[in-house]
Scaffold this motif. Structure first.
Motif, PDB file in Angstrom:
ATOM      1  N   UNK A   1      53.148  49.578  39.263  1.00 29.11           N
ATOM      2  CA  UNK A   1      52.773  51.057  39.363  1.00 29.11           C
ATOM      3  C   UNK A   1      52.387  51.069  41.007  1.00 29.11           C
ATOM      4  N   UNK A   2      51.904  50.268  41.764  1.00 29.81           N
ATOM      5  CA  UNK A   2      51.624  50.165  43.192  1.00 29.81           C
ATOM      6  C   UNK A   2      52.869  50.629  43.887  1.00 29.81           C
ATOM      7  N   UNK A   3      53.874  50.095  43.705  1.00 27.43           N
ATOM      8  CA  UNK A   3      55.275  50.261  44.240  1.00 27.43           C
ATOM      9  C   UNK A   3      55.617  52.029  44.188  1.00 27.43           C
ATOM     10  N   UNK A   4      55.536  52.320  42.888  1.00 28.92           N
ATOM     11  CA  UNK A   4      55.652  53.814  42.475  1.00 28.92           C
ATOM     12  C   UNK A   4      54.889  54.704  43.156  1.00 28.92           C
ATOM     13  N   UNK A   5      53.506  54.418  43.231  1.00 30.62           N
ATOM     14  CA  UNK A   5      52.755  55.247  44.409  1.00 30.62           C
ATOM     15  C   UNK A   5      53.057  55.243  45.593  1.00 30.62           C
TER      16      UNK A   5
ATOM     17  N   UNK B   1      42.351  67.335  49.415  1.00 27.36           N
ATOM     18  CA  UNK B   1      42.696  65.880  48.854  1.00 27.36           C
ATOM     19  C   UNK B   1      42.945  66.025  47.178  1.00 27.36           C
ATOM     20  N   UNK B   2      44.235  65.684  47.235  1.00 31.84           N
ATOM     21  CA  UNK B   2      44.843  65.416  45.748  1.00 31.84           C
ATOM     22  C   UNK B   2      44.627  64.227  45.305  1.00 31.84           C
ATOM     23  N   UNK B   3      43.898  64.193  44.157  1.00 36.16           N
ATOM     24  CA  UNK B   3      43.594  62.824  43.270  1.00 36.16           C
ATOM     25  C   UNK B   3      44.485  62.883  42.014  1.00 36.16           C
ATOM     26  N   UNK B   4      45.264  61.658  41.740  1.00 38.02           N
ATOM     27  CA  UNK B   4      45.808  61.709  40.523  1.00 38.02           C
ATOM     28  C   UNK B   4      45.313  60.215  39.624  1.00 38.02           C
ATOM     29  N   UNK B   5      44.964  60.215  38.322  1.00 38.28           N
ATOM     30  CA  UNK B   5      44.659  59.115  37.876  1.00 38.28           C
ATOM     31  C   UNK B   5      45.951  58.782  36.857  1.00 38.28           C
ATOM     32  N   UNK B   6      46.349  57.552  36.833  1.00 43.23           N
ATOM     33  CA  UNK B   6      47.237  56.949  36.111  1.00 43.23           C
ATOM     34  C   UNK B   6      46.614  55.891  35.222  1.00 43.23           C
TER      35      UNK B   6
ATOM     36  N   UNK C   1      47.205  62.381  47.377  1.00 42.36           N
ATOM     37  CA  UNK C   1      46.894  61.722  48.334  1.00 42.36           C
ATOM     38  C   UNK C   1      46.232  60.530  48.184  1.00 42.36           C
ATOM     39  N   UNK C   2      45.351  60.390  46.849  1.00 45.25           N
ATOM     40  CA  UNK C   2      44.886  59.418  46.430  1.00 45.25           C
ATOM     41  C   UNK C   2      45.016  58.791  45.211  1.00 45.25           C
ATOM     42  N   UNK C   3      45.638  57.793  44.739  1.00 42.91           N
ATOM     43  CA  UNK C   3      45.821  57.444  43.217  1.00 42.91           C
ATOM     44  C   UNK C   3      44.797  56.565  42.902  1.00 42.91           C
ATOM     45  N   UNK C   4      44.396  56.867  41.559  1.00 44.63           N
ATOM     46  CA  UNK C   4      43.500  55.842  40.628  1.00 44.63           C
ATOM     47  C   UNK C   4      44.331  55.335  39.703  1.00 44.63           C
ATOM     48  N   UNK C   5      44.544  54.011  39.640  1.00 47.99           N
ATOM     49  CA  UNK C   5      45.221  53.099  38.839  1.00 47.99           C
ATOM     50  C   UNK C   5      44.330  52.200  38.029  1.00 47.99           C
ATOM     51  N   UNK C   6      44.360  52.808  36.584  1.00 46.20           N
ATOM     52  CA  UNK C   6      43.416  52.301  35.527  1.00 46.20           C
ATOM     53  C   UNK C   6      44.458  51.195  34.771  1.00 46.20           C
ATOM     54  N   UNK C   7      44.183  50.128  35.063  1.00 44.87           N
ATOM     55  CA  UNK C   7      45.173  48.926  34.583  1.00 44.87           C
ATOM     56  C   UNK C   7      44.687  48.478  33.183  1.00 44.87           C
ATOM     57  N   UNK C   8      45.677  47.560  32.600  1.00 46.46           N
ATOM     58  CA  UNK C   8      45.568  46.918  31.379  1.00 46.46           C
ATOM     59  C   UNK C   8      46.167  45.425  31.557  1.00 46.46           C
ATOM     60  N   UNK C   9      45.419  44.724  30.827  1.00 45.35           N
ATOM     61  CA  UNK C   9      45.612  43.307  30.719  1.00 45.35           C
ATOM     62  C   UNK C   9      45.650  42.610  29.582  1.00 45.35           C
TER      63      UNK C   9
END
Length: 426
Positions: free
Chosen positions: A59-63, A1-6, A39-47
């Motif tokens: 970024x959801x669409x990009x993933x 499982x490949x995991x990426x954090x954005x 395989x899995x993305x972790x999206x750390x968001x800003x508001x």
């Protein structure tokens, strides 16, 4: 499982993403930062602004484009603010701003087991801590971050008690919570970088909840052979004990003091805790200790109570302070804040005109500050390449273009300006 954090947003988010990577690697998962096939993305968001919310959702669409069958875990301020807006295809878990590493690790374990048995469900797991952020009163400890860049960041506190009328962050991050000095010392002793940046949601509040203060922390971090830089400060944190420690230690004479407006009426309606006289006294105190200190700031343009007269007052005060650089932000209405409830917004065309005028002031001040540094010899941390030059920053945060070797701190004489980008060094 490949995991990426954005990661989107502030340095605190960067620290927390790096902690997530460290946590996953400690548990034998293949995790890294940056957008790429996974395989899995972790999206750390800003508001912090409406634009940041929008960018987080985009970024959801990009993933999905990179991997149509990916699974996405969303965390951070934007999902804390509006979790329902992330209930989209491929999103399997939505978390908030607290306990990010634990929430991600727990979700990854579930995903791993489900993928292993090929029974993965599309049911969203919603982090219960989204509803409990206001109850958080103690700092949440995480694995020490892994940084692949030349500069490392240390998060010393979380949360905010200020409730400025324009800002939604206190509602999303909870109250100010400080990390122990000993744990911060333990982390900095493991860092190999040439420069460390001390960061937090409100660094100025450090220690007030655990019986210590920022000068005591900085005294404990001195003498480690690395350059240490402070991130954004509120002006009331600037005092002689703090400046004494910085003069004696390895601290960069760079102060990012959040101003937001240079008009007292606007400051009051923003619920800022100072007036311009008090703020200017802190600028003068810094220059008493560090005559060539870089003093940068944030300014919100077009706050609803800002008239033409008040904007002109703000420009005059900004010129008086002689900032070395300014981050100029048009006001962003944030639902749930007092300003959004109480005031109507200013016409966008007026805001745009004011932004452009203040950007001209910014360029004037930046050039003036760099001219004052011509002929100075500075210790420059050379860390990147750009347009055929090696580039890095002086302690007072001037970008320097030279042919010095990358990855080292070297003495460079600042010879001339490179337009408004920075200075040449030799």
């Amino acid at each position: 499982m490949i995991i990426r954090v954005i990661t989107l947003g502030c340095k605190v988010n960067q620290c927390e993403s790096a902690s997530i990577v460290a946590t996953l690697r400690l548990n034998n998962y293949s995790a890294s930062e940056g957008l790429g096939p996974a395989d899995v993305y972790i999206l750390n968001t800003c508001s912090v602004t409406a634009e940041a919310d929008k960018k987080s959702r985009q970024y959801i669409a990009k993933m999905q484009k990179l991997n149509p069958s990916c699974r996405i875990i969303v965390i951070g301020c934007s999902s804390q603010n509006s979790p329902e807006k992330f209930n989209k295809k491929n999103v399997v878990a939505i978390g908030g701003t607290t306990n990010k590493s634990d929430f991600v690790l727990d979700t990854i374990k579930r995903l791993y087991n489900n993928i292993h048995y090929n029974t993965l469900s599309d049911i969203i797991l919603l982090d219960k801590s989204i509803d409990n952020v206001e109850k958080c009163r103690e700092y949440c400890y995480e694995a020490y971050p892994i940084f692949n860049k030349t500069r490392a960041f240390i998060k010393i506190q979380d949360g905010c008690n200020r409730f400025c009328t324009y800002c939604i962050i206190p509602y999303l991050r909870g109250r100010s919570r400080s990390r122990s000095i000993q744990d911060i010392v333990n982390e900095i002793d493991k860092i190999q970088s040439n420069e460390v940046v001390i960061t937090g949601i409100d660094v100025s509040e450090y220690g007030k909840d655990i019986g210590t203060d920022l000068p005591s922390l900085l005294a404990s971090l001195s003498g480690r052979g690395m350059r240490i830089r402070l991130s954004s400060l509120e002006c009331e944190a600037v005092n002689e004990p703090l400046l004494d420690v910085m003069v004696k230690g390895d601290y960069c004479p760079h102060f990012h003091l959040s101003l937001q407006s240079g008009d007292n009426t606007v400051l009051k309606t923003m619920n800022r805790r100072y007036d311009t006289d008090y703020f200017f006294s802190k600028v003068q105190l810094i220059r008493k200790y560090f005559p060539l200190a870089g003093i940068t700031t944030d300014v919100i343009v077009g706050f609803p109570t800002e008239t033409d007269e008040f904007f002109e007052n703000s420009c005059k005060f900004i010129l008086k302070c002689e900032f070395s650089d300014i981050h100029v932000f048009p006001y962003s209405k944030r639902d749930g804040t007092l300003a959004a409830k109480k005031y109507d917004t200013i016409h966008p065309d007026i805001v745009k005109q004011r932004v452009n005028k203040l950007l001209a002031v910014k360029n004037e001040l930046k050039k003036h500050f760099m001219c004052k540094n011509v002929g100075e010899v500075a210790r420059v941390y050379v860390e990147d390449e750009e347009d055929g030059y090696k580039v890095g920053y002086t302690p007072n945060y001037i970008k320097v273009y030279s042919h010095a070797p990358c990855g080292e701190i070297v003495n460079l004489r600042l010879t001339s300006l490179n337009g408004n980008l920075g200075m040449f060094g030799e």
